[in-house]
Design an enzyme around this catalytic site. Structure first.
Site, short mmCIF file in Angstrom:
data_model
loop_
_atom_site.label_atom_id
_atom_site.label_comp_id
_atom_site.label_asym_id
_atom_site.label_seq_id
_atom_site.Cartn_x
_atom_site.Cartn_y
_atom_site.Cartn_z
N GLY A 88 91.86 -79.65 -53.82
CA GLY A 88 92.51 -78.36 -54.03
C GLY A 88 91.47 -77.28 -54.15
O GLY A 88 90.31 -77.57 -54.45
N CYS B 168 88.22 -85.41 -54.79
CA CYS B 168 87.68 -84.07 -54.96
C CYS B 168 88.27 -83.36 -56.18
O CYS B 168 87.96 -83.74 -57.30
CB CYS B 168 87.84 -83.27 -53.67
SG CYS B 168 86.81 -81.80 -53.66
N TYR B 169 89.17 -82.38 -55.99
CA TYR B 169 89.80 -81.74 -57.16
C TYR B 169 90.49 -82.80 -58.02
O TYR B 169 90.47 -82.74 -59.25
CB TYR B 169 90.81 -80.70 -56.65
CG TYR B 169 91.54 -79.93 -57.73
CD1 TYR B 169 91.01 -78.78 -58.28
CD2 TYR B 169 92.79 -80.37 -58.18
CE1 TYR B 169 91.70 -78.07 -59.27
CE2 TYR B 169 93.49 -79.67 -59.16
CZ TYR B 169 92.93 -78.52 -59.70
OH TYR B 169 93.62 -77.83 -60.67
N HIS C 279 85.51 -86.65 -49.51
CA HIS C 279 86.79 -86.74 -48.80
C HIS C 279 86.84 -88.00 -47.94
O HIS C 279 86.28 -88.02 -46.85
CB HIS C 279 87.01 -85.49 -47.96
CG HIS C 279 87.27 -84.28 -48.80
ND1 HIS C 279 88.52 -84.01 -49.32
CD2 HIS C 279 86.45 -83.33 -49.28
CE1 HIS C 279 88.46 -82.91 -50.06
NE2 HIS C 279 87.21 -82.49 -50.05
N GLU D 83 89.41 -89.02 -46.50
CA GLU D 83 90.47 -88.88 -45.49
C GLU D 83 89.99 -88.24 -44.19
O GLU D 83 90.73 -88.23 -43.21
CB GLU D 83 91.65 -88.09 -46.08
CG GLU D 83 91.39 -86.62 -46.40
CD GLU D 83 90.70 -86.37 -47.74
OE1 GLU D 83 90.03 -87.30 -48.25
OE2 GLU D 83 90.81 -85.25 -48.28
N VAL E 27 110.20 -84.64 -27.36
CA VAL E 27 110.33 -86.01 -27.84
C VAL E 27 111.14 -86.08 -29.14
O VAL E 27 111.88 -87.04 -29.35
CB VAL E 27 108.93 -86.68 -27.96
CG1 VAL E 27 108.09 -86.02 -29.04
CG2 VAL E 27 109.04 -88.17 -28.23
N ASP E 28 111.05 -85.05 -29.98
CA ASP E 28 111.76 -85.11 -31.27
C ASP E 28 113.28 -85.11 -31.06
O ASP E 28 113.98 -85.95 -31.63
CB ASP E 28 111.38 -83.91 -32.16
CG ASP E 28 109.89 -83.83 -32.41
OD1 ASP E 28 109.21 -84.85 -32.22
OD2 ASP E 28 109.41 -82.75 -32.79
N SER E 29 113.76 -84.16 -30.26
CA SER E 29 115.22 -84.09 -30.12
C SER E 29 115.75 -85.27 -29.30
O SER E 29 116.84 -85.78 -29.59
CB SER E 29 115.66 -82.76 -29.52
OG SER E 29 115.10 -82.57 -28.25
N LYS F 199 104.51 -86.63 -35.65
CA LYS F 199 104.75 -86.67 -34.21
C LYS F 199 104.34 -88.00 -33.57
O LYS F 199 105.08 -88.57 -32.78
CB LYS F 199 103.95 -85.52 -33.58
CG LYS F 199 104.32 -85.19 -32.18
CD LYS F 199 105.56 -84.38 -32.19
CE LYS F 199 105.81 -83.57 -30.98
NZ LYS F 199 106.90 -82.62 -31.23
#
Ligand code: XMP
Length: 528
Positions: free
Chosen positions: A70, A97-98, A184, A186, A242-244, A384
């Site tokens: 953060g 981190c934070y 980090h 990630e 692709v989502d719909s 996605k």
């Protein structure tokens, strides 16, 4: 491939889903933590930093909590703090981190301005055996971004890693299963970050790490079938994205022909998109397709409008009107299915977290209320790339699955100023060339989006012996994990040269091709 149109009962029951919650303290990488957990095989969600112990209990089997990074200092007035009871509830904790500094401060250690800030690549020495660092060398490279530091760990904690500047890089209280790292894990710049997270998930939190996005298909189909019941019809708007299309496929699996699909051609689609969408729906064996060509109506409404926000508003409003007209004719419809995905919700602030950026244009706001329909959003917890994996399982064709994301207002946001037939033609043809060439070079899947933009301003050219004035086209290609941030993509010289030549040669009315070299932030992906 799984047959489409099977009933919910045919799908095996899912095992209890283990989950990791990431408490969001506003860090720019919070999303990445969730993604990395999912990639490691543990379903993960972002939760607000101030989640109470009572709210935590509603999340089911939470195997671990991760406290994100953060931008604040933990000792500042008003800095976000978690519910202290959460730190004492016995669930394994990992602070990053934070989050690392919070754990130190809240459990009795000391956090202050660091004598020397650490940014970017830093070497750390692992000074003690720790389950986090199982199978790692004693010295590793990590990514740091901090001005404060833990100067003294809380009582009962041991320091397990120290940076080259002598700052505490990791600490733990193994008995209480509380671990924290200053760096980090990630981000890709910490090459061993994935291993450290997996160590935490498996060896500390005892996760099975066997979750895969496709495990959710059965669950989603069952949920839709249960929610909608045995009689109601569901309306689903599709755009070809692709989502719909995946949403439609899931609903179709759950309720078969009670699914009614609405597809509106607003005249702002990509080249051959209409045909592709209709063909794909046919392949999914969707029977009730309500297709309407409303392009003239949209173009008429956009005539003379130059302002980007106004264009979006007009398209959104008209889309709702046309949609309403069609929906009114579908008797017995009680639900509206939308392909909302996880980042859409986070960007619209639905999770109520600090990082949220309000983006009204991502959804057709207010549609379900206006239609008096209830909302079904089977993909609401997915990213996605996870939707793409599911789409593959459901048998959607790769031309739909792997096609780059495309904005709801279509090409209107890719032409500067007034939307005219002429600019749309140029945008459509030039974008098709960009896509075609990226595919030919095998680079289409390496980018998030690659397309052409048409500017209003003109450039003077010479064609043959005569001077001519034509449009400027900008090539935009970006890489991104979810569209929220993006890097501009360095197109190989030969490819950009070929794209540029083809556009000026093949697309009538273009004199100059330029190339966008700005990331997001500061620029957005779509220009207008
Ligand atoms: P921006 O331009 O905001 O885009 O950086 C981020 C992602 O969202 C898509 N996008 C939109 N999608 N309606 C949509 O449905 C819109 O108005 C819109 N604007 C941008 C964009 O294509 C990118 O993937």
């Amino acid at each position: 491939m799984v047959a489409i149109g099977t009933t919910a009962e045919a799908v095996p029951q899912a095992k209890v889903r283990e989950k990791v919650l990431v408490l969001d303290f506003g860090g720019q990488y919070t999303h990445l933590i969730t993604r990395r957990c999912r990639e490691a095989g543990v379903y993960s969600e972002i939760a607000p930093f101030n989640l109470s112990l009572e709210e935590l209990a509603q999340f089911g089997e939470v195997k671990a909590l991760i406290l994100s990074g953060g931008p604040r200092s933990v000792y500042e007035e008003g800095a976000p703090h978690p519910d202290k009871r959460i730190l004492e509830c016995g669930i394994p904790l990992l602070g990053i981190c934070y989050g690392h500094q919070l754990l130190a401060e809240m459990l009795g250690g000391e956090v202050e301005r660091a004598p020397k800030a650490e940014y970017g690549r830093v070497s750390i020495n692992i000074t003690e055996q720790s389950p986090l660092f199982n199978s790692l060398p004693w010295k590793i490279e990590v990514w740091m971004s901090h001005g404060d530091a833990v100067l003294k760990p809380p009582r009962g904690f041991k320091v397990t890693a120290v940076s080259e500047s002598g700052l505490i890089s990791a600490m733990e209280n193994a008995e209480r299963r509380i671990y924290s790292v200053q760096f980090h894990i990630e981000v890709r710049h910490t090459p061993q970050g994935k291993k450290i997270l997996e160590n935490f998930l498996r060896d500390v939190a005892g996760c099975r790490c066997d979750w895969r996005p496709v495990d959710l298909v059965g669950e989603m189909v069952r949920e839709v079938a249960k929610e909608v019941g045995g009689e109601a019809k569901v309306i689903c708007g599709v755009s070809g994205g692709v989502d719909s299309m995946t949403t439609a496929a899931i609903i179709h699996r759950a309720i078969g022909d009670r699914l009614h699909v609405i597809f509106i051609d607003h005249g702002l689609l990509r080249k051959n998109e209409k045909e592709l969408v209709l063909e794909s729906l046919k392949k999914l064996q969707v029977k009730n397709i309500h297709f309407v060509d409303a392009s003239r109506e949209f173009l008429a409404a956009l005539r003379g409008v130059r302002d980007p926000e106004e264009k979006r508003r007009i398209i959104g409003r008209l889309f709702v009107e046309v949609f309403e007209r069609i929906a009114a004719g579908i008797e017995g419809a009680r639900y509206l299915a939308q392909g909302t995905i996880y980042p859409d919700r986070v960007e619209s602030g639905a999770t109520g977290i600090l990082t949220s950026l309000i983006k009204s244009h991502h959804n057709v706001a207010g549609l379900p209320e206006r239609l008096g329909l209830l909302l079904v959003e089977p993909l609401k917890d997915l990213y996605k790339d996870e939707v793409r994996q599911i789409a593959r399982t459901l048998g959607l064709s790769s031309s739909v699955i792997d096609r780059h994301p495309f904005p709801g207002p279509g090409l209107a946001v890719r032409v500067e100023g007034e939307v005219t037939e002429e600019k749309l033609r140029i945008c459509r043809e030039a974008s098709a060339i960009v896509e075609e060439e990226f595919k030919r070079w095998g680079l289409y899947d390496s980018v998030w989006q690659a397309f052409a933009v048409v500017l209003d301003s003109k450039w003077v050219g010479v064609k043959g012996d005569a001077r001519s004035v034509g449009h400027v086209v900008i090539i935009r290609a970006v890489t991104s994990e979810d569209g929220m941030t993006a890097d501009w993509y360095q197109i190989p010289d030969e490819l950009i040269d070929r794209i540029s030549r083809r556009i000026t040669n093949e697309v009538e009315g273009v004199v100059l091709v330029a190339y966008a070299t700005t990331s997001k932030p500061p620029a957005t992906i779509e220009p207008c």
